[in-house]
Design an enzyme around this catalytic site. Structure first.
Site, short mmCIF file in Angstrom:
data_model
loop_
_atom_site.label_atom_id
_atom_site.label_comp_id
_atom_site.label_asym_id
_atom_site.label_seq_id
_atom_site.Cartn_x
_atom_site.Cartn_y
_atom_site.Cartn_z
N TYR A 57 0.85 -1.19 -0.13
CA TYR A 57 -0.09 0.10 0.04
C TYR A 57 1.11 1.78 -0.44
O TYR A 57 1.36 1.70 1.03
CB TYR A 57 -0.81 -0.10 1.11
CG TYR A 57 -2.06 -1.10 1.46
CD1 TYR A 57 -2.63 -1.69 0.01
CD2 TYR A 57 -2.61 -1.18 2.20
CE1 TYR A 57 -2.83 -2.89 0.03
CE2 TYR A 57 -4.05 -2.27 1.98
CZ TYR A 57 -4.08 -2.76 1.29
OH TYR A 57 -4.76 -4.19 1.15
N PRO A 227 -16.56 -2.89 0.97
CA PRO A 227 -17.49 -2.59 1.88
C PRO A 227 -18.77 -2.18 1.04
O PRO A 227 -19.98 -2.16 0.66
CB PRO A 227 -17.40 -3.18 3.00
CG PRO A 227 -16.10 -2.26 3.39
CD PRO A 227 -15.52 -2.46 1.81
N LEU A 228 -18.14 -1.05 0.43
CA LEU A 228 -18.82 0.76 0.77
C LEU A 228 -19.26 1.31 -0.92
O LEU A 228 -19.67 2.00 -1.13
CB LEU A 228 -18.38 1.68 1.25
CG LEU A 228 -17.95 2.14 3.37
CD1 LEU A 228 -18.11 2.67 3.65
CD2 LEU A 228 -19.70 1.11 3.22
N ALA A 229 -18.30 0.09 -1.59
CA ALA A 229 -18.28 0.55 -3.24
C ALA A 229 -18.04 1.62 -3.62
O ALA A 229 -18.47 2.91 -4.03
CB ALA A 229 -19.36 0.36 -3.78
N GLY A 231 -18.68 4.34 -2.81
CA GLY A 231 -19.68 5.08 -2.58
C GLY A 231 -20.98 5.70 -3.48
O GLY A 231 -21.33 6.53 -3.48
N PHE A 233 -23.56 3.28 -3.38
CA PHE A 233 -24.38 3.19 -3.18
C PHE A 233 -25.29 4.57 -2.43
O PHE A 233 -25.58 4.57 -1.13
CB PHE A 233 -24.97 2.39 -2.40
CG PHE A 233 -25.47 1.11 -3.78
CD1 PHE A 233 -25.62 1.06 -5.08
CD2 PHE A 233 -24.24 0.11 -3.19
CE1 PHE A 233 -25.53 -0.02 -5.90
CE2 PHE A 233 -23.54 -0.95 -4.30
CZ PHE A 233 -24.49 -0.60 -5.64
N THR A 234 -24.48 5.60 -1.91
CA THR A 234 -24.31 6.46 -1.39
C THR A 234 -24.16 7.96 -1.25
O THR A 234 -24.48 8.90 -0.20
CB THR A 234 -23.70 6.36 0.49
OG1 THR A 234 -22.23 6.21 0.06
CG2 THR A 234 -23.31 5.24 0.96
#
Length: 314
Positions: A57, A227-229, A231, A233-234
């Protein structure tokens, strides 16, 4: 091992890929260290005490700035769990990027990660990607040596199938405790591979049918990266699935981010999301995924799945 030291006891993990400046070999700056410090503070305030790294990273800078935070914060190391990964080699000159799980490489990478993180022990080491040339016996010898030296407490894998894990576990006396996979409402192969057998999802992304079940039966905790793709979907995008996520968040008195995390946590296989955002407000928005049990009914879980698919289940 104390429960808090066992990575499987954590409901949410912070992924540190966003720390350390650019994806290049330029040195990190004082601003990068400050950014890491504020990110860690936001995670701790949200109840997150497990942190996920990888040696690649930001070309090692993610680990290095985190090590700076540990060095300037007495007592912090004893309050958190540190997980890192090795096994991916970045392109170097004419040498293409590749995977390397040879014993000497594993031992060297762990030594380098310990130095950058400024710690004497890793709580968890994951093998980052399957190496087609890897010898399971050789890998097992390296991991056994790390454990015997007190350098690593727990081991796991990332992006591996059930049979690949079983092949390695057959040569190990200590259990593999984690498999980290890409899992989200956007990346649904993990669930669809076990249900929609006649679709391409059954062979995509390494999700051979039975991977989740074999991990669950073997006591291997699933960790979901992405897991939050990012953003998807938010954000303010007006789509049926975004509207459903927002509506559920209002009804449950929580945030859209929490709804996405609950969708993963609600699955009986046992899934720990690894959130990668370094924005304090987005980290704070995930707090209920630590403090509350997933508040989604059977029907609501399916509503989200079908909405994300954009078409009915067969």
């Amino acid at each position: 091992m104390a429960e808090q030291s066992d990575i499987r006891a954590h409901k949410l993990i912070h992924g540190c890929m966003g720390l350390g400046g650019g994806w290049d070999s330029r040195p990190y700056t004082a601003e990068d260290v400050q950014h890491a410090e504020s990110t860690v503070e936001a995670a701790l305030a949200a109840g997150i005490t497990a942190f996920d790294h990888a040696d690649i990273y930001r070309y090692g800078k993610s680990e290095a700035v985190f090590g700076e935070v540990l060095a300037r914060t007495p007592g912090l190391r004893g309050r958190i769990v540190l997980q890192t990964k090795c096994g991916i080699r970045m392109p170097d000159g004419d040498q293409p990027g590749h995977y390397d799980l040879r014993a000497a490489s594993i031992l060297r990478r762990v030594e380098e990660s310990l130095g950058r993180l400024r710690t004497d022990v890793l709580d968890v080491l994951l093998l980052h990607r399957p190496d087609p040339l890897a010898d399971p016996v050789e890998i097992a010898e390296a991991l056994t040596s790390l454990r015997a030296q007190g350098l690593v407490r727990q081991f796991g894998v990332s992006n591996m199938t059930g049979p690949q894990i079983a092949s390695l576990q057959a040569h190990l006396d200590v259990p593999l405790v984690v498999n980290q996979l890409e899992m989200s409402l956007a990346q649904r192969d993990w669930v669809e591979a076990g249900v929609l057998f006649n679709t391409p999802a059954a062979t995509q992304n390494g999700f051979a049918p039975g991977t989740l079940e074999s991990c669950a039966s073997g006591g291997i905790r699933l960790q979901a990266w992405g897991p939050l793709a990012q953003g998807r979907f938010t954000t303010g995008t007006d789509t049926p699935v975004n509207r459903l996520v927002a509506d559920l968040a209002r009804r449950k008195d929580t945030t859209p981010q929490t709804i996405l995390l609950w969708w993963l946590q609600r699955h009986p296989a046992g899934i720990t999301p690894v959130i990668g955002t370094s924005r304090p407000e987005r980290i704070s928005a995930c707090r209920d995924a630590v403090l509350r049990e997933p508040d989604l009914t059977h029907e609501e879980w399916y509503e989200l799945w079908v909405a994300a698919r954009g078409r009915p289940l067969p």
